[in-house]
Scaffold this active site. Structure first.
Site, mmCIF file in Angstrom:
data_model
loop_
_atom_site.group_PDB
_atom_site.id
_atom_site.type_symbol
_atom_site.label_atom_id
_atom_site.label_comp_id
_atom_site.label_asym_id
_atom_site.label_seq_id
_atom_site.Cartn_x
_atom_site.Cartn_y
_atom_site.Cartn_z
ATOM 1 N N GLU A 153 61.357 -14.593 55.641
ATOM 2 C CA GLU A 153 60.495 -15.726 56.004
ATOM 3 C C GLU A 153 60.599 -16.841 54.955
ATOM 4 O OE1 GLU A 153 56.324 -14.788 56.755
ATOM 5 O OE2 GLU A 153 55.811 -16.783 56.019
ATOM 6 N N HIS B 285 62.401 -12.431 50.713
ATOM 7 C CA HIS B 285 61.899 -12.151 52.062
ATOM 8 C C HIS B 285 62.481 -13.152 53.067
ATOM 9 C CE1 HIS B 285 59.124 -11.563 55.409
ATOM 10 N NE2 HIS B 285 58.889 -10.369 54.876
ATOM 11 N N CYS C 146 48.522 -15.479 57.239
ATOM 12 C CA CYS C 146 48.205 -15.110 58.615
ATOM 13 C C CYS C 146 46.852 -14.387 58.662
ATOM 14 C CB CYS C 146 49.331 -14.226 59.125
ATOM 15 S SG CYS C 146 48.899 -13.211 60.501
ATOM 16 N N HIS D 234 60.190 -13.182 61.740
ATOM 17 C CA HIS D 234 60.163 -13.781 60.394
ATOM 18 C C HIS D 234 60.918 -15.102 60.285
ATOM 19 C CE1 HIS D 234 58.349 -10.296 58.791
ATOM 20 N NE2 HIS D 234 59.378 -9.507 58.980
ATOM 21 N N HIS E 218 60.435 -4.840 60.705
ATOM 22 C CA HIS E 218 60.761 -4.040 59.516
ATOM 23 C C HIS E 218 60.234 -2.622 59.665
ATOM 24 C CE1 HIS E 218 61.491 -7.767 56.829
ATOM 25 N NE2 HIS E 218 62.591 -7.304 57.363
#
Ligand code: F3S
Length: 274
Positions: free
Chosen positions: A126, A124, A186, A74, A42
């Protein structure tokens, strides 16, 4: 003379580095061009530079018949993977292992009979990916609200902040008899946010460098803005305005996980020379 300070966690994260390296290795091997499903990262400047090298983003897998397709860090949606399997495409799987872990945990919870809640942004890629592998049998939540389920399993978008996860789990506890939570945030994102917030408290102006479409950069910006109102989200050094620095001596710089070191260096050089 302006002094600049940077967070230790800066530049591409592990998953983004890995995705770019995989795409470039494939290009080196085969030459020509490859496709990525959606932009590989991104960040418009990085995407443009990859495109020059031959990594062409496509939005719909139905637009190509053969060749090489690279999955972005993603993740992709289940129906896209099924469509790809039906074609003569060579797949470069660059989905970040931490993103895959969210999917694995979500599927495990579903199999065990939990109502799956994904803490994250429903738009999003993901989150859309994880939900698609659950065959849309999950609830995406960004703000706490009760749900009619007694056995709830929770996973989290990798770039969410811990406070949101805690708030949502707290809200779910009002009704549920059992909640199983996997903290799938993460580690690299978590550390980056902590360091950015800490730095924002020690400087007079804070610059957050990264793509405007980057969810983690935008979140980083909103977090530091709470601590340092004179914070600015910029994509490149060209967005920097000299009037932000009148009478200022200490400037902090950080960047999202899809921001290259070169973008940070350009911003730092410019600010030092103001
Ligand atoms: Fe992966 Fe974390 Fe980056 S999930 S893509 S290493 S932000």
């Amino acid at each position: 003379m302006i002094e600049t300070y940077k967070t230790d966690q800066i530049g591409f994260c592990f998953g983004v580095k890995r995705a770019i390296a995989k795409a470039l290795k494939e290009l080196e091997k085969n030459g020509g061009k490859i496709h990525s499903l959606g932009p590989l990262v991104h960040n418009p400047q990085v995407v443009a530079s990859l495109e020059e090298k031959g990594v062409i983003p496509i939005e719909d897998v139905r637009n190509i018949k053969n060749g090489v397709i690279c999955y972005r860090s993603h993740g992709i949606e289940k129906k896209e993977e099924e469509e790809i399997r039906r074609k003569e495409l060579t797949v470069i799987d660059a989905v970040c292992p931490f993103v895959k872990k969210v999917r694995t945990r979500a599927l495990q919870l579903k199999r065990q009979g939990y109502t799956v809640v994904i803490v994250g942004d429903e738009k999003h890629p993901e989150v859309r990916s994880v939900l698609s592998y659950l065959d849309n049998d999950g609830i995406v939540m960004q703000h706490p609200h009760p749900i009619e389920a007694t056995k709830i399993g929770v996973v989290c978008q990798t770039t969410q902040d811990l406070e949101t996860l805690k708030r949502i789990v707290g809200g779910l506890m009002d009704r549920a008899e059992e909640i199983r939570v996997y903290n799938t945030i993460c580690g690299s994102t978590f550390l980056r946010k902590q360091q950015a917030v800490d730095l924002a408290g020690r400087v007079e102006v804070m610059l957050v460098v990264g793509g405007r479409s980057s969810s983690n950069t935008t979140k980083l910006y909103h977090m530091v803005k709470k601590v340092q109102p004179r914070s600015y989200h910029i994509e490149t050094e060209q967005d920097v305005k000299p009037e932000w620095f009148t009478g200022i001596k200490k400037v902090g710089i950080t960047g999202g996980t899809s921001t290259p070191d070169s973008a940070i260096e350009n911003v730092e050089r410019l600010v030092k020379n103001l």
